[in-house]
Design a protein around this motif. Structure first.
Motif, PDB file in Angstrom:
ATOM      1  N   VAL A  87     -16.450  23.646  26.838  1.00  9.10           N
ATOM      2  CA  VAL A  87     -15.438  23.408  27.869  1.00  9.10           C
ATOM      3  C   VAL A  87     -16.019  22.529  28.973  1.00  9.10           C
ATOM      4  O   VAL A  87     -15.396  21.555  29.421  1.00  9.10           O
ATOM      5  CB  VAL A  87     -14.918  24.741  28.434  1.00  9.10           C
ATOM      6  N   ALA A  91     -14.837  18.609  29.726  1.00  4.93           N
ATOM      7  CA  ALA A  91     -14.326  18.291  31.057  1.00  4.93           C
ATOM      8  C   ALA A  91     -15.127  17.169  31.696  1.00  4.93           C
ATOM      9  O   ALA A  91     -14.563  16.274  32.336  1.00  4.93           O
ATOM     10  CB  ALA A  91     -14.348  19.544  31.934  1.00  4.93           C
ATOM     11  N   GLY A  94     -14.038  13.869  30.619  1.00  4.24           N
ATOM     12  CA  GLY A  94     -12.662  13.522  30.928  1.00  4.24           C
ATOM     13  C   GLY A  94     -11.683  13.891  29.829  1.00  4.24           C
ATOM     14  O   GLY A  94     -10.533  13.436  29.846  1.00  4.24           O
ATOM     15  N   ARG A  95     -12.134  14.708  28.877  1.00  2.00           N
ATOM     16  CA  ARG A  95     -11.263  15.176  27.797  1.00  2.00           C
ATOM     17  C   ARG A  95     -10.711  16.548  28.164  1.00  2.00           C
ATOM     18  O   ARG A  95     -11.390  17.344  28.812  1.00  2.00           O
ATOM     19  CB  ARG A  95     -12.040  15.251  26.475  1.00  2.00           C
ATOM     20  N   ASP A  96      -9.499  16.818  27.761  1.00  2.00           N
ATOM     21  CA  ASP A  96      -8.866  18.101  28.066  1.00  2.00           C
ATOM     22  C   ASP A  96      -9.431  19.166  27.124  1.00  2.00           C
ATOM     23  O   ASP A  96      -9.164  19.122  25.915  1.00  2.00           O
ATOM     24  CB  ASP A  96      -7.356  17.978  27.879  1.00  2.00           C
ATOM     25  N   PRO A  97     -10.209  20.143  27.645  1.00  2.00           N
ATOM     26  CA  PRO A  97     -10.803  21.155  26.761  1.00  2.00           C
ATOM     27  C   PRO A  97      -9.768  21.926  25.957  1.00  2.00           C
ATOM     28  O   PRO A  97      -9.990  22.222  24.781  1.00  2.00           O
ATOM     29  CB  PRO A  97     -11.560  22.072  27.739  1.00  2.00           C
ATOM     30  N   LEU A  98      -8.633  22.245  26.572  1.00  2.00           N
ATOM     31  CA  LEU A  98      -7.632  23.037  25.861  1.00  2.00           C
ATOM     32  C   LEU A  98      -7.068  22.273  24.675  1.00  2.00           C
ATOM     33  O   LEU A  98      -6.890  22.845  23.592  1.00  2.00           O
ATOM     34  CB  LEU A  98      -6.506  23.441  26.816  1.00  2.00           C
ATOM     35  N   SER A  99      -6.821  20.981  24.845  1.00  3.11           N
ATOM     36  CA  SER A  99      -6.255  20.207  23.737  1.00  3.11           C
ATOM     37  C   SER A  99      -7.249  20.078  22.588  1.00  3.11           C
ATOM     38  O   SER A  99      -6.850  19.986  21.430  1.00  3.11           O
ATOM     39  CB  SER A  99      -5.821  18.822  24.220  1.00  3.11           C
TER      40      SER A  99
END
Length: 231
Positions: A87, A91, A94-99
């Motif tokens: 996670v 982050a 710059g990538r969305d951890p949830l996606s």
């Protein structure tokens, strides 16, 4: 509840996977479909065996053995710590951890840089080499139904939400600490504990003493005896 074992055509396969700690999701379509259709019957049967069948509304099933409900083993701690690291890493990129962790992918080629960047944290999990990262963490994620390996591309499955929940809890504690203290104070990442006590994250096969065959035979005998008494 009247349990019709003839309807439970996937019983052996479902029990085998859940018993060893696997999390069943739509990646196992036949087992998942039958669990969804006969959920109450399966829950009642497994309860007689000493297991709690949990149906997470996000789309997966797993066992919580009653006798081990308060235990957290080393594997579970490693996987939770790895999720926390991932996670943070995503982050930072710059990538969305949830996606990514909810159906997305990472490549095997990303692991060496991840290990180098978070080496101090991986030391807590007794992971010091790329081979240990693959063996102790990635392989266990795939064995237990949290991810799939497709030629070196790892796709995360819905059960990853169990570890995401842990990460969100940790982040909440970090945010609370930051609001109460100076922002200059370091906020710790999750720390692996040496024993098996603490809040339950996940219970896996290490906690189960009875064999699969013994548990299945005992449960079926008990269910048949109960149905004969009701007849």
């Amino acid at each position: 509840m009247n349990i019709d074992l003839k309807e439970m055509t996937q019983l052996a396969a479902i029990f085998r996977e859940l018993f060893k700690g696997y999390h069943l999701s739509r990646s196992e379509p036949e087992c998942y479909a039958q669990l969804s259709t006969l959920q109450d019957q399966y829950r009642a049967l497994f309860k007689a065996m000493g297991f709690e069948l949990v149906c997470d509304p996000r789309g997966f099933y797993y066992f919580v053995p009653e006798q081990a409900a308060a235990q957290v083993n080393k594997t579970a701690q490693r996987l939770a710590l790895f999720t926390f690291i991932l996670v943070e890493h995503l982050a930072d990129q710059g990538r969305d951890p949830l996606s990514v962790l909810d159906g997305g992918t990472i490549g095997r080629d990303e692991l060496p840089a991840l290990l180098d960047k978070y080496r101090d944290l991986f030391l807590q999990a007794e992971v010091t080499t790329h081979e240990e990262l693959e063996d102790k963490i990635i392989r266990r994620l795939t064995q237990l139904g949290f991810a799939e390996d497709s030629n070196g591309v790892y796709r995360f499955l819905p059960p990853m939400h169990r570890f995401l929940d842990v990460c969100l809890s940790v982040q909440h504690d970090r945010d609370l600490a930051a609001s109460l203290h100076s922002s200059d104070l370091p906020l710790p990442a999750p720390v692996l504990i040496d024993d098996d006590s603490g809040d339950p994250i996940i219970t896996l096969d290490e906690a189960i003493e009875e064999s699969e065959e013994e548990a299945m035979a005992r449960a079926l005998a008990e269910e048949r005896a109960a149905q004969e008494q009701d007849a």
